[in-house]
Design an enzyme around this catalytic site. Structure first.
Site, PDB file in Angstrom:
ATOM      1  N   TYR A  51       1.030  -1.345  -0.306  1.00  0.00           N
ATOM      2  CA  TYR A  51       0.256  -0.268  -0.132  1.00  0.00           C
ATOM      3  C   TYR A  51       1.309   1.484   0.124  1.00  0.00           C
ATOM      4  CZ  TYR A  51      -3.628   2.881   2.141  1.00  0.00           C
ATOM      5  OH  TYR A  51      -4.827   4.192   2.400  1.00  0.00           O
ATOM      6  N   HIS A 206      -9.374  -2.593   9.909  1.00  0.00           N
ATOM      7  CA  HIS A 206      -8.670  -0.920  11.206  1.00  0.00           C
ATOM      8  C   HIS A 206      -9.333  -1.150  12.921  1.00  0.00           C
ATOM      9  CE1 HIS A 206      -9.975  -0.773   6.193  1.00  0.00           C
ATOM     10  NE2 HIS A 206      -8.381   0.288   6.721  1.00  0.00           N
ATOM     11  N   LYS A 555      -9.048  15.754  17.878  1.00  0.00           N
ATOM     12  CA  LYS A 555      -7.422  15.691  16.904  1.00  0.00           C
ATOM     13  C   LYS A 555      -8.019  16.867  15.627  1.00  0.00           C
ATOM     14  CE  LYS A 555      -6.801  11.741  15.425  1.00  0.00           C
ATOM     15  NZ  LYS A 555      -5.562  11.677  15.689  1.00  0.00           N
ATOM     16  N   ASP A 559      -7.022  13.771  10.144  1.00  0.00           N
ATOM     17  CA  ASP A 559      -6.830  12.526   9.999  1.00  0.00           C
ATOM     18  C   ASP A 559      -8.000  12.289  11.636  1.00  0.00           C
ATOM     19  OD1 ASP A 559      -5.152  10.573  11.975  1.00  0.00           O
ATOM     20  OD2 ASP A 559      -4.315  12.250  12.866  1.00  0.00           O
ATOM     21  N   HIS A 561      -7.044   9.076  12.855  1.00  0.00           N
ATOM     22  CA  HIS A 561      -7.073   7.980  13.759  1.00  0.00           C
ATOM     23  C   HIS A 561      -7.059   7.986  15.406  1.00  0.00           C
ATOM     24  CE1 HIS A 561      -5.157   7.173  10.101  1.00  0.00           C
ATOM     25  NE2 HIS A 561      -5.079   5.543  10.275  1.00  0.00           N
TER      26      HIS A 561
END
Ligand code: 2CP
Length: 675
Positions: A51, A206, A555, A559, A561
């Site tokens: 990837y 994920h 955050k 993004d 995550h």
């Protein structure tokens, strides 16, 4: 909702293996526990599919060509966050993230450059795209068409799994309802026009990265698979035909036996599920999967040890019978993969394929009591979870209420506590520590340069194209969304006349607006695992102030995550701090406004996209000077000093224990609160 426990006695899985005889079954026959093909790697080795994507199409194209010339056998495109979320590179919200965690694709012109000199009729291409799946698929189809390759000749995979975006990955755009319509549009279009193309990669990876155990990863993936089949059936889509091109994507963590068992169990469960839907095609029942080694298992300290971790995880994938594999680079806990680390990751697969004979035996664990029992345990866990999910209203209801996310979050909290209490040992992180040795070469992403280039290309595109045709195509796309027609052909028309990715998504969000999912953060008894002294000091500080300490965690940027940020929120709350958590995709101005209403004792920003210098420069210029700023995320050592010079109090990365974090925050807060 409660998770069942995986039956286990003293390390040996205790469920009697009903399938104990399954190792006598022929390989390549339903229920496929022993592998989807009779001869497996003896006939065709797994596809080596790394990837990758960064900066602009030109840079990524050069990387792809190099990888193919070195022996990689398939391509896998990583798009940058603005592309995932349907913002063109010149959009205000995109500025920090252009070309950082993937390649920036704004139009079919970029897609054409991405595959320039690569024969799309010959190389299979996987694209990890979910939120902006319509314009990205359209760009791919039109770029191939302009290369002379018709849709029916294209092979590859589009991820197109939106449910896991709401549960864990967070690159969704619209509400779940609207997005499920988009998923089925893509699936229906592919099955009609692209018979060699896998129209989904139903993903568990994920979930494990966000904190789920391998068995929970499998249970949620299979629950999503069932939800998609049900949805397609309700849409009148012919399951017999589309199911052949629904593929899967799993993570490979460090629980070696469980990972092998998970992949074997997955094939059994898919075959069983298709029986339930009365699908007869053997080919459809043959679960085909891509696997990727775990990102969260990589440590920041002694990074070369990560090569060992990745190799062991990759071996679990091969023993489990994966069709396609990505091996992570050893430096990914610190930065985006460098050329050197990418090369080692790629060559790890060459070593497995060519030096070890690992692929010579089909399902080598078949017949082992432990493995058959572990496989059966996994199957039973998934069946029980499925019943629990149904009792609670089904996947779609639990996605909308955020309960599945919370479920994973709880496991992430438990893992954090287990690591802190040394119940789970990680070499170099919580035991056998040695001074951090940073990898020598780190990839530096030229994001600002990419932003300028992309903006220039967008301006040129808009000068050259027929604006009237673009406007008409976008209006037609919007009207199709209103009248619930398949959106794929309308998006292709718009992309063909050079509408941009952002413009297509804007046409759709004007009809079905952008969505933000609800967030819940669980409490966890972290303090029982911290030094008693530090817990007491927080209590004393709060008593001296005669008020609770107040903190903001956010955050910033695109993004999503959020595993680490949420663990920190739970930790601070358990220390008695009042914590506000801003929804993902916050801007620096959102944070400034929030702080202006009632100043915080500290602000913590979590940034894993590499855009830390951009955001920290902005916040330190705008926020009041006496507000301590903390940063956590994937931060290269070389950037740590820069951040501290700009004004960050402490930079936290994967190497910090929760106790370290609690102590560092306390020391800063004592100074800041002037006690
Ligand atoms: C393969 N074939 C065989 C055998 N092996 N035939 C007989 N015997 C065998 N042993 C045939 C297949 O049936 C197929 O034919 C063709 O050879 C190609 O094999 P394949 O197994 O389909 O391999 P592939 O083309 O590489 O496809 C693998 C997957 C596909 C798993 C089906 O969905 C895929 O490549 N997925 C990758 C997804 C990915 O890269 N995701 C990125 C994740 P036919 O063509 O006739 O069927 S990274 C994401 C990050 C982390 C993120 O999400 O954030």
């Amino acid at each position: 909702m409660k998770a069942p426990s995986l039956a286990k006695i003293e390390g040996v899985y205790s469920v009697a293996p009903e399938t104990a005889d399954s190792w006598r079954d022929a390989h390549g026959k339903a229920p496929f526990v022993r592998g989807p093909y009779e001869k497996m790697y003896q006939q065709k080795p797994w596809t080596i599919r790394q990837y990758a994507g960064f900066e602009g199409a030109l840079e990524t194209n050069a990387f792809f060509k190099r990888a193919l010339s070195q022996g990689q056998t398939g391509l896998s495109v990583a798009f940058d966050l603005p592309t995932h979320l349907g913002f063109d590179s010149d959009h205000d919200l995109a500025a920090a993230d252009v070309g950082r965690t993937g390649v920036a694709i704004d139009s079919v012109e970029d897609m054409a450059v991405l595959f320039d000199g690569i024969d799309l009729g010959n190389v299979s291409v996987s694209m990890t795209m979910n939120g902006a799946v319509l314009p990205i698929m359209a760009c791919f189809i039109v770029a191939a068409e302009e290369q002379g390759v018709a849709p029916d000749k294209l092979s590859g995979t589009i991820q197109n799994d939106i449910l896991k975006e709401y549960i864990a990955r967070n690159t969704y755009i619209h509400s779940p309802d609207f997005s499920m319509g988009v998923v089925s549009d893509v699936v229906a279009y592919c099955s009609a026009h692209m018979p060699r193309f896998n129209s989904m990669s139903i993903s568990g990876y994920h979930f494990q990265e966000a904190g789920a155990s391998p068995e929970l990863e499998l249970a949620l993936t299979m629950a999503n698979a069932r939800a998609y089949l049900t949805h397609f059936q309700q849409q009148g889509i012919d399951l017999e035909f589309v199911a052949k091109r629904l593929s899967f994507f799993f993570g490979l963590g460090m629980s070696f036996y469980k990972e092998v068992a998970k992949l074997r169990a997955a094939r059994f469960l898919w075959s069983e599920l298709l029986d339930e839907f009365s699908i007869r095609s053997e080919n459809a029942k043959r679960l085909k999967m891509h696997c990727q080694t775990s990102g969260v298992s990589l440590t920041e300290s002694s990074p070369l040890n990560n090569i060992v971790r990745t190799t062991i995880e990759a071996m679990a994938g091969v023993f489990g019978g994966t069709q396609s594999l990505h091996t992570n680079s050893y430096d990914e806990a610190i930065s985006l993969p460098s050329d050197q680390a990418s090369k080692v990751a790629l060559e790890t697969q060459f070593i497995l394929q060519h030096e070890t004979g690992i692929g010579d035996v089909v399902d080598p664990w078949g017949g082992s009591y432990m493995m058959e029992s572990a496989t059966q345990s996994m199957i039973e866990y998934v069946r029980t979870m499925q019943k629990n999910i149904e009792t609670e209203g089904g996947v779609l209801a639990l996605v909308a209420s955020g309960q599945l996310t919370t479920f994973i979050h709880r496991q992430a909290l438990q893992t954090a506590m287990d690591e802190e209490a040394l119940n789970k040992k990680i070499v170099g992180k919580n035991c056998y520590q040695s001074p951090t040795s940073s990898p020598q070469h780190q990839r530096v992403i030229a994001s600002d340069k990419t932003l300028l280039q992309q903006s220039k290309k967008l301006a040129q595109l808009k000068l050259k194209r027929d604006d009237g045709a673009v406007k008409r195509a976008l209006q037609a796309l919007q009207a199709a969304a209103r009248s619930k027609q398949n959106l794929m052909p309308f998006t292709i028309d718009a992309i063909r006349v050079r509408a941009t990715v952002g413009e297509c998504i804007k046409a759709l969000t004007d009809e079905a607006s952008r969505y933000l999912k609800p967030e819940y953060i669980e409490s966890a008894p972290f303090c029982t695992h911290l030094d008693a002294d530090i817990v007491k000091r927080y209590q004393t500080l709060s008593s001296q102030l005669d008020r609770p300490l107040r903190f903001l965690i956010a955050k910033v940027g695109l993004d999503g995550h959020d595993r680490g940020a949420k663990v920190i929120v739970s930790l601070l709350r358990d220390l008695g701090i009042e914590v506000d958590y801003l929804p993902i995709f916050a801007s620096i101005d959102d944070i400034i406004q929030q702080d202006a209403m009632c100043p915080y004792d500290g602000i913590g920003l979590s940034i894993l996209s590499g855009a830390h210098i951009h955001f920290i420069t902005q916040i330190t210029q705008k926020i009041r000077t006496d507000c301590p700023i903390f940063v956590g995320g994937v931060i290269p050592t070389s950037d740590k000093n820069t951040l501290e010079k700009i004004g960050v109090e402490v930079v936290f990365t994967a190497k910090h224990s929760l106790n370290d974090i609690a102590i560092s925050l306390y020391d800063t807060l004592v100074v800041a609160t002037k006690i």
